[in-house]
Design an enzyme around this catalytic site. Structure first.
Site, PDB file in Angstrom:
ATOM      1  N   ARG A  19      46.836 -38.114 -15.280  1.00 21.88           N
ATOM      2  CA  ARG A  19      46.445 -36.722 -15.448  1.00 21.88           C
ATOM      3  C   ARG A  19      45.995 -36.141 -14.103  1.00 21.88           C
ATOM      4  NH1 ARG A  19      47.397 -32.399 -18.610  1.00 21.88           N
ATOM      5  NH2 ARG A  19      45.533 -31.326 -19.316  1.00 21.88           N
TER       6      ARG A  19
ATOM      7  N   THR B 174      56.372 -29.280 -20.850  1.00 21.69           N
ATOM      8  CA  THR B 174      56.049 -30.677 -21.158  1.00 21.69           C
ATOM      9  C   THR B 174      57.273 -31.416 -21.747  1.00 21.69           C
ATOM     10  OG1 THR B 174      53.791 -29.924 -21.628  1.00 21.69           O
ATOM     11  CG2 THR B 174      54.301 -32.148 -22.309  1.00 21.69           C
TER      12      THR B 174
ATOM     13  N   ASN C 116      52.289 -28.512 -17.307  1.00 19.22           N
ATOM     14  CA  ASN C 116      51.606 -27.551 -18.169  1.00 19.22           C
ATOM     15  C   ASN C 116      52.615 -26.515 -18.681  1.00 19.22           C
ATOM     16  OD1 ASN C 116      49.632 -26.554 -19.742  1.00 19.22           O
ATOM     17  ND2 ASN C 116      48.745 -25.227 -18.199  1.00 19.22           N
TER      18      ASN C 116
ATOM     19  N   ASP D 116      44.318 -25.751 -18.294  1.00 16.77           N
ATOM     20  CA  ASP D 116      43.888 -26.605 -19.412  1.00 16.77           C
ATOM     21  C   ASP D 116      42.377 -26.814 -19.433  1.00 16.77           C
ATOM     22  OD1 ASP D 116      46.159 -26.947 -20.848  1.00 16.77           O
ATOM     23  OD2 ASP D 116      46.668 -28.916 -20.044  1.00 16.77           O
TER      24      ASP D 116
ATOM     25  N   SER E 102      43.579 -32.571 -22.114  1.00 17.09           N
ATOM     26  CA  SER E 102      44.976 -32.448 -22.511  1.00 17.09           C
ATOM     27  C   SER E 102      45.095 -32.551 -24.036  1.00 17.09           C
ATOM     28  CB  SER E 102      45.778 -33.588 -21.868  1.00 17.09           C
ATOM     29  OG  SER E 102      47.109 -33.585 -22.313  1.00 17.09           O
TER      30      SER E 102
ATOM     31  N   GLY F  75      54.481 -29.599 -26.517  1.00 19.26           N
ATOM     32  CA  GLY F  75      54.118 -28.498 -27.418  1.00 19.26           C
ATOM     33  C   GLY F  75      52.696 -28.001 -27.295  1.00 19.26           C
ATOM     34  N   GLY F  76      51.989 -28.366 -26.208  1.00 24.16           N
ATOM     35  CA  GLY F  76      50.644 -27.832 -26.009  1.00 24.16           C
ATOM     36  C   GLY F  76      49.755 -28.122 -27.205  1.00 24.16           C
TER      37      GLY F  76
HETATM   38  N1  GLY Z   1      49.298 -29.240 -20.317  1.00 28.30           N
HETATM   39  C1  GLY Z   1      49.298 -29.412 -21.722  1.00 28.30           C
HETATM   40  C2  GLY Z   1      48.463 -30.570 -22.155  1.00 28.30           C
HETATM   41  O1  GLY Z   1      48.281 -31.502 -21.407  1.00 28.30           O
HETATM   42  O2  GLY Z   1      47.960 -30.548 -23.245  1.00 28.30           O
END
Ligand code: GLY
Length: 558
Positions: free
Chosen positions: A96, A370, A390, A412, A441, A461-462
């Protein structure tokens, strides 16, 4: 091939399979499900060359950066959930991104304390210090059998020789035109002569090929401490960003213990903070384990799933963040007794208003941002990896001369309590910006092990990711096939906004009416997600895999 096909039939010791749910059995067939056929093929090439699932994961990741550049990139990050068959070890490589050292809590707010529009998404300030290259290098050196030069070779070829433009990518590029056009090199790749690359025409990325080749030859040191590091810092600072050489030199990919939970005889192994995915998934399954979802009527089943989603997203907003900076109550949130307490507020006949739980805006489009892939090799090594910039193409800002796009992962973070990010997610101080901190995340790379066998699963899919993996887990435990799981229509609730979103095929007209009657606010929306599933069936020894029909990926057996 889009649909799963039969794998090799092995002579299995069934009793042992039930005691240790298939984890140590060598399935004999390999499978890769990813968001693009050329990425799956890159992984297959590495398996054919004698690589294991971890080598293949490096190849698939690198190829996805080239052929699906909206979803991930070397200047992004992600998490890789691994299972090593030789000793049964499950581990997560946390790649990350982190906030730069000069980042500060209010860096995206104006003098009046309001968010500056676009600052956390479209500028160089939006970029976290990237983890992808460090993550891949760690994965390769500690778990792979081959060398980085070998596993990056397919991606280098794809970047150099090109691939054919496809409609989904063309649409994504079009949506990011203003940002991409800021770099002459990005403009030349994506809008030659000022026009988008036509579908079917060749897309070549010579600078990205060169960057990957340097990484292959010189190793990851150059990326964080050498010539590439200097190039990155110079370019980011010129664009108004705050990266320093010290930020890059200090970056480390971290190995973490997965979070583990249980649901109806299955073991859930998933990614820990700084993603909220695994904790929230286990919390929701714990809530649902107090009901028999197969004995209640269909609409009540959906009502209960919605109420579990509401509660997991509420706790995500309140408690989750980087464990190095905030005390995340992982044990409590994943404790079945805690879930029992949450259940007491669930009524079968009424929706719980989210405001009654406490307070968070509109889930944004979760189209081409993503990416996720799932791999199983013939020896039983597994990888579930979700990697990201992202938003689609990150900020869309390219570092000239490198072919790489900056992530906009700083969005985020909770840039102001109660202010939603691009996914409509809100957060609290647990996810406030601090120098060196990892932003929260939603990625949820997961293994589900049961007497049935195991599933390797995840999706982009966030904010929608956790709910998709939850639905996939319920379907796997209910015995559904890989193809059924990826194709199943979806519902989603994220606490705030207090709205149930659904794919049209997910609810009948009667169910819509009944859910409204119970107090739910409903909104149909375009389909979402790109689930990639591999399943090993302990009873038959068969491997199957499936790629979400909403995307253009492929799942195959090798
Ligand atoms: N950038 C989207 C996530 O990591 O949830």
């Amino acid at each position: 091939m889009k649909s799963p096909c039969a794998g090799l039939l092995l002579a299995l010791l069934l009793a042992a399979a039930v005691a240790t749910p298939a984890a140590e059995h060598a399935p004999g067939a390999s499978a890769i499900a990813s968001a693009h056929p050329l990425a799956s093929e890159a992984g297959n090439e590495i398996l054919r060359a004698g690589g294991n699932a971890f080598d293949a994961a490096v190849a698939v990741s690198a190829a996805l950066m080239v052929v699906e550049p909206s979803g991930s990139g070397l200047l992004g990050g992600g998490m890789f959930l691994l299972h090593r068959a030789s000793d049964g070890r499950n581990v997560v490589i946390d790649a990350r991104e982190v906030a730069p050292r000069q980042a500060s809590r209010d860096m995206f707010l104006d003098a009046a304390g309001n968010p500056v529009r676009g600052a956390s998404t479209n500028t160089a300030l939006a970029a976290g210090i990237p983890g992808e290259a460090a993550g891949l290098a760690l994965l390769q050196s500690r778990y792979g059998k081959l060398k980085l030069a070998q596993t990056l070779a397919p991606a280098i070829r794809l970047a150099r020789d090109g691939f054919d433009m496809y409609p989904r990518l063309q649409a994504g590029v079009g949506g990011k035109k203003a940002q991409l056009m800021q770099s002459a090199q990005a403009a030349a790749i994506w809008f030659p002569g000022g026009q988008p690359v036509p579908v079917g025409a060749r897309v070549r990325q010579p600078q990205l090929a060169q960057t990957l080749a340097i990484l292959a030859k010189e190793g990851v040191e150059t990326f964080y401490k050498g010539a590439i590091a200097k190039q990155l810092v110079d370019a980011v600072q010129k664009m108004g960003g705050i990266w320093t050489l010290e930020d890059l030199a200090a970056y480390r990919a971290i190995e973490r213990e997965p979070v583990v939970g249980r649901y109806r005889g299955a073991t859930i192994i998933s990614a820990p903070p700084p993603t909220s995915g695994g904790v929230a998934l286990i919390e929701a399954l714990n809530v649902l384990s107090g009901y028999d979802l197969n004995k209640v009527d269909g609409v009540t089943r959906k009502h209960l799933i919605i109420e579990a989603m509401r509660r997991m997203h509420r706790d995500r907003a309140v408690y989750l963040g980087d464990p190095a900076f905030t005390a995340v109550p992982v044990q409590r949130l994943t404790d079945p007794d805690y879930a029992a307490g949450l259940r007491t507020s669930i009524r079968l006949d009424r929706a719980t208003p989210s405001a009654a739980l406490e307070s968070a805006p509109e889930a944004a489009n979760a189209g081409t941002n993503t990416t996720h892939f799932s791999i199983l090799d013939k020896d039983g090594n597994r990888v579930a990896a979700t990697i990201t910039l992202n938003a689609g193409f990150g900020s869309g800002l390219m570092i000239d001369g490198t072919g790489m796009l900056l992530n906009n992962e700083m969005d985020d973070f909770s840039i102001k309590p109660g202010v939603p990010n691009i996914y409509g997610l809100v957060g609290a101080s647990a996810n406030a910006i601090e120098p060196g901190k990892r932003m929260l995340s939603s990625i949820t790379p997961t293994f589900v092990e049961s007497p049935r066998g195991y599933m390797i699963v995840g999706s982009p899919g966030g904010s929608l990711i956790i709910g998709m993996v939850l639905l996939a887990t319920l379907d796997f435990v209910d015995g559904r096939s890989a193809q059924e799981i990826v194709a199943a229509p979806r519902i989603h609730h994220q606490y705030e906004p207090d709205t149930l979103t659904y794919e049209v095929a997910a609810l009948t007209a009667d169910e819509v009416a009944e859910l409204k009657r119970r107090g739910h606010d409903l909104r149909a929306r375009d389909s979402w997600g790109n689930l990639q599933v591999v399943i090993y069936d302990a009873a038959t020894g068969k491997v199957s895999s499936a790629s979400d029909p909403r995307g253009v990926g492929t799942a195959g057996l090798y």
